[in-house]
Design an enzyme around this catalytic site. Structure first.
Site, mmCIF file in Angstrom:
data_model
loop_
_atom_site.group_PDB
_atom_site.id
_atom_site.type_symbol
_atom_site.label_atom_id
_atom_site.label_comp_id
_atom_site.label_asym_id
_atom_site.label_seq_id
_atom_site.Cartn_x
_atom_site.Cartn_y
_atom_site.Cartn_z
ATOM 1 C CE1 TYR A 131 10.016 -23.798 8.643
ATOM 2 C CE2 TYR A 131 12.434 -23.672 7.983
ATOM 3 C CZ TYR A 131 11.246 -24.120 7.661
ATOM 4 O OH TYR A 131 11.016 -24.828 6.527
ATOM 5 C CD GLU A 147 12.832 -24.922 -3.260
ATOM 6 O OE1 GLU A 147 12.515 -25.507 -2.124
ATOM 7 O OE2 GLU A 147 14.061 -24.815 -3.478
ATOM 8 C CG ASN A 200 9.110 -26.882 -0.850
ATOM 9 O OD1 ASN A 200 10.201 -26.669 -0.255
ATOM 10 N ND2 ASN A 200 8.556 -25.480 -1.282
ATOM 11 N N GLY A 207 6.100 -27.971 4.875
ATOM 12 C CA GLY A 207 6.103 -27.673 6.357
ATOM 13 C C GLY A 207 4.603 -27.993 6.976
ATOM 14 C CG ASP A 252 8.620 -21.857 -2.534
ATOM 15 O OD1 ASP A 252 7.482 -21.794 -2.032
ATOM 16 O OD2 ASP A 252 9.488 -22.479 -1.744
ATOM 17 N NE ARG A 258 5.827 -23.384 0.074
ATOM 18 C CZ ARG A 258 6.725 -24.062 0.859
ATOM 19 N NH1 ARG A 258 6.405 -24.805 1.941
ATOM 20 N NH2 ARG A 258 7.912 -23.331 0.804
ATOM 21 C CD GLU A 310 14.491 -28.910 5.040
ATOM 22 O OE1 GLU A 310 13.173 -28.337 5.016
ATOM 23 O OE2 GLU A 310 14.911 -29.499 4.075
ATOM 24 C CB SER A 330 14.126 -25.335 4.824
ATOM 25 O OG SER A 330 13.077 -25.930 5.218
#
Length: 332
Positions: free
Chosen positions: A240, A293, A295, A299, A281, A279, A45, A174
């Site tokens: 992305y 998961e 994070n 980002g 998901d 964050r 990443e 990611s």
């Protein structure tokens, strides 16, 4: 690669007064001046981290900090010397993936006694190691997909579970290396593919339905975003590449489901022992919410999900970065 997903934002969404109050308090009691921003790194990443870091540098300079960016390599002695030379009041960790998000960098900063943004060593390591995080979530009553760790060779011989299922590296972010094995796929996964992520993999049952994500800031959920993509799933390119996904913020869902998504994200944040911002998901199959998961270093590009949710909550990006810097800690 520049993150450039398109988003749709409802202007009628309520502001998050609790989160705004946290930011206002941090700004009113500012005590830090010099900030080192770690970016780049060694993981898959790297490009996203460079983007996140550049965005953070600009925001922090706009907020009035003296900022020095450091592109992190394997030369750890040089990194340590650079940090000692700068003498930052705090380190903004904009690294993503392995060696930056998994506890490794957090350990170095702990030894140096430098406060850093986002989660500490243990929470970072647990969140990045997907099997460990899954076990912890399940033990605390959070619903996760059926899954297990298998070897590459086992998948090449026979399906480890009923199709469709998802194949994931044990410790990448990611959606790097993630694939869905469907009923219509003829070949075994890995039969003709390169796999640079180790001999063991995580396989999980595929959860159909809608995808949501929730940012959590110091125990307060900022909002719920629904993610739409025309790709097979919300993979690296969907996250992305230009036009790879559409973010609907706030998610146009029943208020009870909206609140339930926030509750799951907050519980996941607390279960791992996260601090700063995380964050979560999620997938919703029409009946239940599944936690995919968490994070711990989401980002921070111009179109990333966390800055979008913060903005909707009435927190501009420079203020968000200020709060992260002023609440930075190191493990004692």
């Amino acid at each position: 690669m520049t993150a450039a997903s398109f988003s749709t934002v409802s202007a009628s969404a309520p502001h998050n007064e609790a989160a705004k109050a946290l930011v206002a308090d941090a700004k009113a009691h500012r005590r830090r001046r010099k900030v080192a921003v770690l970016l780049g790194g060694l993981s898959a990443e790297r490009e996203v981290s460079l983007n996140s870091g550049a965005n953070a540098v600009q925001a922090l300079e706009q907020a009035g900090y003296a900022v020095k960016a450091i592109d992190v390599s394997r030369d750890i002695p040089t990194l340590v010397r650079d940090l000692q030379k700068i003498g930052p009041d705090a380190v903004f960790n904009a690294l993503h993936g392995r060696y930056g998000e998994d506890g490794c960098m957090q350990g170095i900063l702990n030894i140096l006694g430098l406060p850093y943004t986002h989660s500490g060593l243990l929470a970072s390591g647990l969140a990045m190691d997907k099997p460990s995080a899954r076990r912890l979530f399940a033990e605390h009553g959070l619903r996760v997909a059926e899954g297990k760790v298998v070897t590459r060779e086992e998948i090449m011989v026979a399906d480890p579970m009923r199709r469709p299922y998802v194949v994931k590296p044990l410790n990448e972010g990611s959606s790097v290396g993630v694939a869905i094995v469907r009923e219509s796929d003829n070949a075994r996964y890995f039969a003709n593919s390169e796999w640079p992520y180790g001999d063991q993999v995580l396989v999980e049952s595929y959860i159909p339905g809608r995808e949501f994500t929730v940012a959590v800031m110091d125990g307060h959920a900022l909002g719920v975003t629904e993610i739409h993509t025309d790709r097979t799933f919300y993979d690296y390119d969907a996250k992305y590449a230009a036009g790879g996904s559409v973010h609907t913020l706030p998610a146009q869902i029943d208020p009870e489901l909206y609140t339930a998504c926030q509750r799951v994200a907050i519980q996941a944040h607390q279960t791992l022992g996260c601090r700063g911002i995380s964050r979560a998901d999620l997938r919703f199959d029409g009946k239940d919410i599944y936690l995919l998961e968490v994070n711990t270093q989401p980002g921070m590009t111009r179109t990333s999900l966390v800055p979008e949710q913060a903005d909707l909550a009435g927190i501009p990006f420079p203020d968000l970065c200020t709060w992260l810097v002023e609440t930075a800690e190191c493990d004692t």
